[in-house]
Design an enzyme around this catalytic site. Structure first.
Site, PDB file in Angstrom:
ATOM      1  N   ASP A  92      32.377  53.514  19.782  1.00  0.00           N
ATOM      2  CA  ASP A  92      33.399  53.382  18.736  1.00  0.00           C
ATOM      3  C   ASP A  92      32.779  53.830  17.416  1.00  0.00           C
ATOM      4  O   ASP A  92      31.826  53.229  16.932  1.00  0.00           O
ATOM      5  CB  ASP A  92      33.874  51.923  18.664  1.00  0.00           C
ATOM      6  CG  ASP A  92      35.175  51.773  17.886  1.00  0.00           C
ATOM      7  OD1 ASP A  92      35.361  52.509  16.884  1.00  0.00           O
ATOM      8  OD2 ASP A  92      35.997  50.935  18.259  1.00  0.00           O
ATOM      9  N   ASP A  98      38.977  56.164  12.691  1.00  0.00           N
ATOM     10  CA  ASP A  98      38.538  55.159  13.666  1.00  0.00           C
ATOM     11  C   ASP A  98      38.838  55.742  15.045  1.00  0.00           C
ATOM     12  O   ASP A  98      39.998  56.041  15.345  1.00  0.00           O
ATOM     13  CB  ASP A  98      39.354  53.876  13.404  1.00  0.00           C
ATOM     14  CG  ASP A  98      39.021  52.740  14.354  1.00  0.00           C
ATOM     15  OD1 ASP A  98      38.123  52.897  15.202  1.00  0.00           O
ATOM     16  OD2 ASP A  98      39.673  51.678  14.242  1.00  0.00           O
ATOM     17  N   HIS A 135      45.888  48.866  15.055  1.00  0.00           N
ATOM     18  CA  HIS A 135      46.040  48.333  13.703  1.00  0.00           C
ATOM     19  C   HIS A 135      46.416  49.427  12.717  1.00  0.00           C
ATOM     20  O   HIS A 135      46.142  50.601  12.964  1.00  0.00           O
ATOM     21  CB  HIS A 135      44.733  47.685  13.259  1.00  0.00           C
ATOM     22  CG  HIS A 135      43.513  48.525  13.552  1.00  0.00           C
ATOM     23  ND1 HIS A 135      42.925  49.328  12.623  1.00  0.00           N
ATOM     24  CD2 HIS A 135      42.818  48.725  14.700  1.00  0.00           C
ATOM     25  CE1 HIS A 135      41.902  49.975  13.175  1.00  0.00           C
ATOM     26  NE2 HIS A 135      41.804  49.630  14.440  1.00  0.00           N
ATOM     27  N   HIS A 163      41.397  47.050   8.966  1.00  0.00           N
ATOM     28  CA  HIS A 163      42.645  46.457   9.428  1.00  0.00           C
ATOM     29  C   HIS A 163      43.595  46.343   8.242  1.00  0.00           C
ATOM     30  O   HIS A 163      43.387  45.563   7.331  1.00  0.00           O
ATOM     31  CB  HIS A 163      42.368  45.078  10.029  1.00  0.00           C
ATOM     32  CG  HIS A 163      43.464  44.622  10.952  1.00  0.00           C
ATOM     33  ND1 HIS A 163      44.764  44.495  10.538  1.00  0.00           N
ATOM     34  CD2 HIS A 163      43.459  44.303  12.261  1.00  0.00           C
ATOM     35  CE1 HIS A 163      45.507  44.097  11.561  1.00  0.00           C
ATOM     36  NE2 HIS A 163      44.736  43.976  12.625  1.00  0.00           N
ATOM     37  N   GLU A 193      44.455  51.664  20.367  1.00  0.00           N
ATOM     38  CA  GLU A 193      43.238  51.569  21.159  1.00  0.00           C
ATOM     39  C   GLU A 193      43.403  50.661  22.374  1.00  0.00           C
ATOM     40  O   GLU A 193      42.957  49.524  22.363  1.00  0.00           O
ATOM     41  CB  GLU A 193      42.070  51.097  20.288  1.00  0.00           C
ATOM     42  CG  GLU A 193      42.347  49.902  19.394  1.00  0.00           C
ATOM     43  CD  GLU A 193      41.126  49.557  18.529  1.00  0.00           C
ATOM     44  OE1 GLU A 193      39.993  49.654  19.017  1.00  0.00           O
ATOM     45  OE2 GLU A 193      41.326  49.201  17.349  1.00  0.00           O
ATOM     46  N   GLU A 253      40.598  55.503  21.893  1.00  0.00           N
ATOM     47  CA  GLU A 253      41.258  55.236  20.612  1.00  0.00           C
ATOM     48  C   GLU A 253      41.376  56.504  19.781  1.00  0.00           C
ATOM     49  O   GLU A 253      40.434  57.294  19.693  1.00  0.00           O
ATOM     50  CB  GLU A 253      40.443  54.210  19.809  1.00  0.00           C
ATOM     51  CG  GLU A 253      41.003  53.942  18.409  1.00  0.00           C
ATOM     52  CD  GLU A 253      40.207  52.899  17.628  1.00  0.00           C
ATOM     53  OE1 GLU A 253      38.982  52.795  17.867  1.00  0.00           O
ATOM     54  OE2 GLU A 253      40.801  52.200  16.799  1.00  0.00           O
TER      55      GLU A 253
HETATM   56 CO    CO Z   1      40.209  50.504  15.795  1.00  0.00          CO
END
Ligand code: CO
Length: 308
Positions: free
Chosen positions: A85, A96, A163, A171, A196, A288
């Site tokens: 990640d 992200d 998110h 977030h 994700e 993601e």
């Molecule tokens: Co994320």
């Protein structure tokens, strides 16, 4: 969304996607040191002109939030299911993204399961991205994910969510479910979101397990000891984005880090994000992407080699 912001997101996304793939390739070889791979990831983000938001991994039944400590000797093993990640930002505008790889090449039972979980998570992400548009209700995005997981005999992890994203905020305040949670909140044009799906052969729930190495500053208030002050100074450039233990121990030493972190955690200035493990020890795969909500979403973390 103004063109400059879009440009910054796209630049961050390009770097995040590149480093995610490079790191995943490194970690797909048995015997790779997680410490070396994640150090390399951070170096690459900077080399490519980005700022590090985070570089994390998670193995097998752990879904997220692992970072190697400075003396970590953990290496990849044949058959492991490894998640990478990577978060990159440009002036606070965040990309992200995450992906999962299988370590090694053997054809054992664990490998077959891992491959299926990877497929299911990719399908879940693709299917969710297809329903993203202004006005879509959150439950629809959730259902798109869980139905793909179930089609291959698995579950999405229900207490992990996608998110919204804001400047310097991982977030942004809205959680995007990975199943139909009946949430009728609608997405709006121009919102930045990350989807994700975590897919598992277990019960579909995670809990915190083990020692935290990922932290975020929660609130700026009375920090007393010199140790704690040094840490706050050190992580200031993150501006609320995550930081990890080894950044501190390498700069400040283990003693200062331990004492300072103890105070910061107890006073609630810093919050710990421990590794998240599946409650029934199920294996977990995750993919993601981050995107800007439009009639056709602008997925800005896609790499040309991504098949999802
Ligand atoms: Co994320």
């Amino acid at each position: 969304m103004d063109p400059e912001t879009t440009k910054l997101l796209q630049t961050a996304g390009k770097i995040a996607a590149q480093v995610r793939r490079e790191t995943a390739i490194l970690l797909s070889k048995p015997g790779t040191s997680y410490l070396e791979a994640l150090d390399t990831a951070e170096k690459r983000i900077l080399q490519l002109g980005g700022k590090i938001a985070w570089a994390q991994y998670a193995t097998n039944d752990v879904a997220a939030h692992a970072c190697p400590e400075e003396d970590d000797t953990y290496v990849t093993k044949e058959g492991d299911l490894v998640k990478v990640d990577i978060g990159v930002h440009m002036d606070g505008w965040l990309a992200d993204n995450a992906m999962t790889v299988l370590v090694g090449k053997n054809e054992g039972e664990k490998t077959v399961l891992g491959r299926d979980l990877i497929k299911a998570s990719q399908n879940a992400l693709k299917s969710a991205m297809k329903v993203v548009r202004p006005g879509v209700q959150l439950w629809e995005i959730g259902e798109a994910q869980s139905s793909e997981a179930e089609a291959l005999g698995f579950k999405t992890v229900r207490n992990l969510c996608g998110h919204t994203i804001d400047r310097f905020k991982v977030h942004g305040g809205i959680s995007i479910p990975s199943y139909n949670n009946k949430d009728k909140t609608e997405l709006e044009e121009g919102e930045i979101i990350a989807i994700e799906p975590f897919v598992t052969n277990g019960d579909g729930l995670i809990r915190e397990k083990g020692k935290a190495t990922v932290f975020m500053v929660e609130q700026e208030k009375g920090v007393r000891s010199p140790h704690a002050k040094k840490i706050i100074e050190e992580v200031k450039p993150q501006n609320g984005l995550p930081f990890t233990t080894r950044w501190l121990t390498r700069k400040l030493g283990k003693g200062t880090t331990a004492l300072g972190m103890k105070e910061l955690l107890q006073s609630g200035v810093v919050r710990a994000y421990a590794p998240l493990a599946e409650i029934s020890s199920g294996m977990v795969a995750q993919f993601e992407h981050a995107m800007i909500v439009k009639e056709k979403p602008l997925v800005y973390t896609r790499h040309e080699d991504d098949e999802w």
